[in-house]
Motif scaffolding. Structure first.
Motif, PDB file in Angstrom:
ATOM      1  N   GLN A  41       0.825  -1.212   0.000  1.00 51.29           N
ATOM      2  CA  GLN A  41       0.000   0.000   0.000  1.00 51.29           C
ATOM      3  C   GLN A  41       0.859   1.261   0.000  1.00 51.29           C
ATOM      4  OE1 GLN A  41      -2.956   0.906   3.036  1.00 51.29           O
ATOM      5  NE2 GLN A  41      -3.964  -0.902   2.244  1.00 51.29           N
ATOM      6  N   LYS A  45       2.720   2.883  -6.568  1.00 52.62           N
ATOM      7  CA  LYS A  45       2.370   2.171  -7.800  1.00 52.62           C
ATOM      8  C   LYS A  45       1.721   3.086  -8.823  1.00 52.62           C
ATOM      9  CE  LYS A  45      -0.244  -0.701  -5.589  1.00 52.62           C
ATOM     10  NZ  LYS A  45      -0.043  -0.098  -4.265  1.00 52.62           N
ATOM     11  N   ASP A 210      13.965   9.370  -1.951  1.00 52.80           N
ATOM     12  CA  ASP A 210      14.138  10.663  -1.277  1.00 52.80           C
ATOM     13  C   ASP A 210      13.622  10.635   0.159  1.00 52.80           C
ATOM     14  OD1 ASP A 210      11.618  10.225  -2.441  1.00 52.80           O
ATOM     15  OD2 ASP A 210      11.096  12.351  -2.165  1.00 52.80           O
ATOM     16  N   ASN A 238       9.367   9.776  -7.254  1.00 53.11           N
ATOM     17  CA  ASN A 238       8.097  10.288  -7.758  1.00 53.11           C
ATOM     18  C   ASN A 238       7.746  11.586  -7.060  1.00 53.11           C
ATOM     19  OD1 ASN A 238       7.576   8.024  -9.431  1.00 53.11           O
ATOM     20  ND2 ASN A 238       6.967   6.882  -7.596  1.00 53.11           N
ATOM     21  N   SER A 240       5.981  13.859  -4.533  1.00 52.13           N
ATOM     22  CA  SER A 240       5.431  13.627  -3.200  1.00 52.13           C
ATOM     23  C   SER A 240       4.003  14.156  -3.176  1.00 52.13           C
ATOM     24  CB  SER A 240       6.270  14.372  -2.167  1.00 52.13           C
ATOM     25  OG  SER A 240       6.106  15.765  -2.399  1.00 52.13           O
ATOM     26  N   GLN A 241       3.335  13.856  -2.095  1.00 52.67           N
ATOM     27  CA  GLN A 241       1.957  14.331  -1.966  1.00 52.67           C
ATOM     28  C   GLN A 241       1.913  15.860  -2.089  1.00 52.67           C
ATOM     29  OE1 GLN A 241      -0.450  12.187  -1.996  1.00 52.67           O
ATOM     30  NE2 GLN A 241      -2.018  13.790  -1.949  1.00 52.67           N
TER      31      GLN A 241
HETATM   32  N1  LIG Z   1       8.411  11.711  -1.680  1.00 52.05           N
HETATM   33  C1  LIG Z   1       7.949  10.765  -2.407  1.00 52.05           C
HETATM   34  N2  LIG Z   1       6.663  10.458  -2.343  1.00 52.05           N
HETATM   35  C2  LIG Z   1       6.203   9.498  -3.122  1.00 52.05           C
HETATM   36  C3  LIG Z   1       7.018   8.754  -3.978  1.00 52.05           C
HETATM   37  N3  LIG Z   1       6.262   7.822  -4.631  1.00 52.05           N
HETATM   38  C4  LIG Z   1       5.006   7.989  -4.192  1.00 52.05           C
HETATM   39  N4  LIG Z   1       4.952   8.967  -3.283  1.00 52.05           N
HETATM   40  C5  LIG Z   1       3.799   9.423  -2.553  1.00 52.05           C
HETATM   41  O1  LIG Z   1       3.282   8.307  -1.881  1.00 52.05           O
HETATM   42  C6  LIG Z   1       1.862   8.369  -1.855  1.00 52.05           C
HETATM   43  C7  LIG Z   1       1.292   7.103  -2.420  1.00 52.05           C
HETATM   44  O2  LIG Z   1       1.582   7.044  -3.761  1.00 52.05           O
HETATM   45  P1  LIG Z   1       0.682   6.250  -4.784  1.00 52.05           P
HETATM   46  O3  LIG Z   1       1.308   6.376  -6.104  1.00 52.05           O
HETATM   47  O4  LIG Z   1      -0.721   6.641  -4.628  1.00 52.05           O
HETATM   48  O5  LIG Z   1       0.885   4.839  -4.223  1.00 52.05           O
HETATM   49  P2  LIG Z   1       0.058   3.518  -4.537  1.00 52.05           P
HETATM   50  O6  LIG Z   1       0.998   2.417  -4.356  1.00 52.05           O
HETATM   51  O7  LIG Z   1      -0.589   3.649  -5.822  1.00 52.05           O
HETATM   52  O8  LIG Z   1      -0.984   3.535  -3.384  1.00 52.05           O
HETATM   53  P3  LIG Z   1      -2.269   2.651  -3.175  1.00 52.05           P
HETATM   54  O9  LIG Z   1      -2.899   2.531  -4.502  1.00 52.05           O
HETATM   55  O10 LIG Z   1      -3.081   3.356  -2.206  1.00 52.05           O
HETATM   56  O11 LIG Z   1      -1.785   1.339  -2.672  1.00 52.05           O
HETATM   57  C8  LIG Z   1       1.472   9.594  -2.642  1.00 52.05           C
HETATM   58  O12 LIG Z   1       1.237  10.638  -1.770  1.00 52.05           O
HETATM   59  C9  LIG Z   1       2.689   9.908  -3.465  1.00 52.05           C
HETATM   60  O13 LIG Z   1       2.844  11.270  -3.699  1.00 52.05           O
HETATM   61  C10 LIG Z   1       8.398   9.084  -4.028  1.00 52.05           C
HETATM   62  O14 LIG Z   1       9.213   8.476  -4.767  1.00 52.05           O
HETATM   63  N5  LIG Z   1       8.806  10.094  -3.207  1.00 52.05           N
END
Ligand SMILES: Nc1nc2c(ncn2[C@@H]2O[C@H](COP(=O)(O)OP(=O)(O)OP(=O)(O)O)[C@@H](O)[C@H]2O)c(=O)[nH]1
Length: 854
Positions: A41, A45, A210, A238, A240-241
């Motif tokens: 999670q 992804k 990061d 990627n 960040s939020q």
């Molecule tokens: N700082 C940072 N934040 C990241 C990175 N990759 C993802 N995020 C953050 O992590 C959170 C989750 O990212 P998602 O891409 O939604 O992850 P997911 O695996 O699809 O999540 P679910 O579908 O909920 O399982 C988001 O707020 C992104 O901005 C990264 O490489 N660096």
């Protein structure tokens, strides 16, 4: 969408190949693989997937966001950019923020808003000039502890959902693990290993570099030294939020990411092998590999198609019909070819053999053979009198010859008169045989000229000439057979070697012999020993069935009996009917309402004129054949078995005298006459056996000589000059519209095929495949290939390579074996501080997400 330059570069290549194939009538020849992202999670992804596409449109955030699989089909279009959902057909979403909102709303619709999940996918199709026709799958993150509305077996459910997609051998797996968690516990890698133990289609993606603790890095993992993967790991940073919320665009984010790698001391050396751009490049190279993989089979398909068209195209070209100026001699040459084809086909259909043998029914030569040797012998019995009738005829003849006197001796003339009457009855069956052969020859001609229907005028002219000639042959043949009958009538040769006749020294003895033989078999046509004549299906209405209903039985006709069974196995016999004295009537009747075999019924009735019942309580047996041909075969067979056609009441009347007493009965009031009748009957039977045998032999010979062979010679030698006499070849060879269209299509297709082959050569020259990295050796993760691994699906080109590599079973020199201590917490994270003993047993708690809002 423009964030994936590599993918865009592939678009013209794929389009070129697709276009070339569409022209040759093959669609979707390049079926690109699916790409699925798996991971825990919030591993990132959706972010990774978005980066693959290069467009911002997936919902992201903390907590479980992807709660239903999203099947994203990218579709190349020349103009416009929009999305469409399967659940909202017809609605075009041009705003990608709206697409994101729709995904969120549709997720909630099915799962509720309190973190529930569902395995029912959301189908989104994105149309853009910047994408390849690809399918990407975003899957819910693996979770263990149920929250909100999640079911207790949430882990199991999500696992099942993921497996459903990634177990397909054509699916490329992006196993996403955040760098700030323990790689050894990566569920993504575990699942990928289960379905792809050889690591052929798995790419490790390390996100959130990061967000790692200060002083730690993932250098060793990215160098593939920790839990090595065959295809290694690609590190990405990627958005960040906060970046998302601040609407940092994808290009800016990629520039920042690149800067991150170049400036980070632990990653600088691998900056060219890391980041979103490199991940895109890797995926695009996989797609290129796949495209190159299918090219050889496409090439061979094209080559096959080209070869199949070659001879016809060559023919057109030789004849100057392939466009451009038309060659004047082309049409006469073409006409010659068509006539040769008809000649060849006619010969083949009559003589048998050849490439196109009909396996459904008898035709041509085989049919004529059946007419000669199966039907005709039966027909010869058609006009035959049964013993009773024959005796009557002979009796009248003798009495008429004696006139007012009572004759002491048997008159020769009575024999001759009776024989002559019998010989005359042979003409109609012979004519019938001629007519049937003629019909069959006409059918053969029709089949032969059907192949030249593209030249309707030529076809009509050939039909006209050949059918006319066939009629002439038939007339001539009829005359000859008539002549044959007359020849037979002109001289009754009682000196014939096979005749038991008058010259025999032991005349009386032989008469006795023949008489005995005659009485053994009351029916003269029937052979004395029981022999099989014919078997087959017939339907009947009166064998123990409600009136009107008919049913099929398997009938077996012997020389002395007719038996019928439930089926061909002949085990369950329904009845065995002795056919002595049985007569037949046959007719064709219009069917009332739906019948067994079609609209007409072909009926044969068997009955016993002298007995009340034929069998059981039935007066007659009504049989239905499936068609006219079948009825003819059965009729001929019954005739061979001595079941003759019943004479009508009218015919029988002349056998009665004025006071309606049968004359026949009167005859035998005189024993002397009776003896004379018997003697002559024996001679007649003997003589007629000779004549019938002659006819059986000579009529087919005449037909062959005067019709079949003559037709062959005519078609081979005279047809061509006759056609020239009938008209100008240029006019006769006028093509039908269909043929013109067909030729243009064929030539067009031929050129398209050649173009497509050229395109394939170009694409092959302009692209290159990357070999699959050698297998890695690890006791824990991607181990040596298991024998039942299907390495041939994805991607094929380097999977072949991989197999040869793995067969060498030596680790590649640049990839060291798995280091020990793989299960160390935060494995792979190198610390500048002295490494703890045993590979680092201190485990910093994985940061909770988002660990550090940027
Ligand atoms: N700082 C940072 N934040 C990241 C990175 N990759 C993802 N995020 C953050 O992590 C959170 C989750 O990212 P998602 O891409 O939604 O992850 P997911 O695996 O699809 O999540 P679910 O579908 O909920 O399982 C988001 O707020 C992104 O901005 C990264 O490489 N660096």
């Amino acid at each position: 969408m423009s964030g994936n330059v590599g993918m865009e570069a592939l678009i013209p290549i794929v389009n070129k190949v697709q276009d070339a194939f569409t022209q040759v009538g093959m669609n979707s020849v390049i079926d690109l693989p699916q790409i699925a992202v798996v991971g825990g999670q919030s591993a990132g992804k959706s972010s990774v997937l978005e980066n693959c596409v290069g467009k911002d449109f997936l919902p992201r955030g903390s907590g479980i966001v992807t709660r239903r699989p999203l099947i994203l089909q990218l579709n190349y279009v020349e103009k416009g950019e929009w999305g469409e959902f399967l659940h909202a057909k017809g609605k075009k979403f041009t705003d990608f923020d709206e697409i994101r909102r729709e995904i969120e709303a549709e997720t909630d619709r099915m799962t509720g808003s309190n973190k529930g999940i569902s395995d029912i996918p959301i189908n989104l199709r994105v149309f853009s000039p910047h994408v390849l026709n690809l399918t990407l799958i975003d899957l819910p993150g693996i979770t263990k502890v149920p929250i909100g509305d999640q079911p207790p077996d949430i882990e199991f459910q999500i696992r099942g959902m993921i497996m459903q997609f990634i177990s397909k051998p054509s699916c490329l797996i992006l196993a996403v693990t955040p760098a700030n968690s323990d790689l050894a516990n990566s569920d993504a890698l575990k699942l990928a290993k289960e379905v792809d133990p050889e690591g052929i289609r798995t790419i490790g993606v390390l996100t959130k570099l990061d967000l790692m603790d200060d002083g730690t890095d993932a250098k060793e993992i990215l160098d593939n030294k920790v839990l090595p993967l065959r295809r290694g790991y690609i590190g990405v940073v990627n958005r960040s939020q906060r970046d998302i919320e601040g609407k940092k665009d994808i290009k800016q984010a990629q520039a920042a990411e690149r800067k991150y790698f170049l400036s980070h001391p632990a990653y600088r050396h691998l900056a060219e092998r890391a980041g979103t751009a490199f991940l895109q490049k890797t995926l695009n190279q996989q797609l290129t590999n796949h495209i190159r993989e299918v090219l050889p089979s496409l090439r061979s398909k094209l080559e096959q198609q080209l070869t199949s068209m070659e001879s016809e195209v060559k023919e057109f070209k030789n004849l100057g019909m392939s466009g451009g100026r038309e060659d004047k001699s082309a049409k006469p040459r073409m006409m010659m070819q068509m006539v040769n084809r008809v000649t060849h086909d006619f010969e083949e259909m009559i003589e048998g053999g050849g490439n196109h043998v009909d396996t459904t029914s008898l035709s041509g030569g085989a049919k004529i053979n059946t007419i000669f040797h199966f039907r005709f012998p039966g027909y010869l019995n058609e006009g035959r009198l049964d013993e009773k009738e024959l005796r009557k005829e002979i009796g009248f003849a003798i009495r008429n010859i004696h006139g007012v006197r009572s004759g002491l001796f048997t008159p020769d003339a009575a024999f001759e008169m009776t024989v002559k009457r019998q010989i005359e009855t042979l003409a109609p069956p012979s004519m019938k045989c001629i007519q049937q052969v003629s019909t069959e020859l006409h059918e053969v001609i029709m089949k032969c000229i059907d192949k030249i229907k593209n030249y309707p005028r030529l076809q009509a002219e050939i039909d006209n000439l050949v059918s006319g000639y066939l009629r002439e042959c038939e007339t001539h043949c009829r005359e000859q057979i008539q002549q044959l009958v007359e020849v037979e009538l002109s001289y009754i040769n009682t000196n014939h070697d096979d005749f038991i006749g008058f010259n025999s020294t032991a005349k009386d003895e032989s008469v006795k012999d023949v008489q005995n033989a005659g009485s053994e078999s009351q029916q003269p046509g029937r052979e004395s020993k029981s022999k099989l004549i014919k078997k087959g299906w017939l339907s009947t209405t009166n064998v123990g069935l409600t009136k009107g209903l008919s049913r099929e039985y398997w009938f077996v006709l012997y020389t002395d009996a007719l038996a019928w069974f439930k089926d061909e196995s002949e085990r369950d016999q329904k009845y065995y009917l002795t056919i002595d004295g049985v007569k037949m009537k046959s007719s064709e009747e219009e069917e009332e309402g739906g019948g067994l075999f079609g609209h007409r019924k072909f009926k044969i009735q068997l009955f016993h004129p002298n007995a009340r019942y034929l069998f059981r309580e039935y007066r007659e047996l009504t049989l239905y054949a499936k068609d006219e041909d079948d009825m003819e075969d059965w009729r001929a067979s019954f005739l061979r078995a001595g079941i003759y056609t019943h004479r009508s009441q009218m015919d029988m009347e002349d056998l009665e005298d004025e006071d309606h007493k049968p004359k026949f009965e009167r005859l035998f009031e005189d024993p002397q006459l009776e003896r004379q009748v018997e003697v002559i009957r024996t001679y007649v039977n003997s003589y007629m056996a000779i004549v019938r045998k002659t006819f059986k032999d000579i009529v087919p010979k005449h037909i062959m000589c005067l019709m079949v062979n003559k037709m062959k010679v005519f078609i081979e030698i005279e047809l061509m000059p006759s056609l020239y006499g009938a008209g100008n070849p240029a006019e006769l060879m006028e093509e039908s519209e269909d043929e013109v269209r067909r030729r243009q299509e064929l030539l067009g297709m031929y050129d398209a095929c050649k173009d497509a082959l050229k395109t394939i050569s170009e694409v092959t020259a302009k692209t290159s495949s990357t070999p699959l990295p050698a297998p890695v050796h690890s006791n824990n993760h991607h181990s040596a290939p298991s024998p039942n691994m299907n390495a041939s699906r994805m991607p094929k080109s380097d999977s072949a390579h991989s197999l040869s590599q793995s067969q060498r079973s030596r680790p590649p020199p640049d990839l060291p074996n798995r280091p020990t201590g793989r299960s160390a917490p935060n494995a792979g994270a190198t610390r500048p501080a002295p490494a703890p003993p045993g590979g680092g047993s201190r485990r910093p708690p994985p940061p909770s997400r988002p660990a550090r809002p940027n």
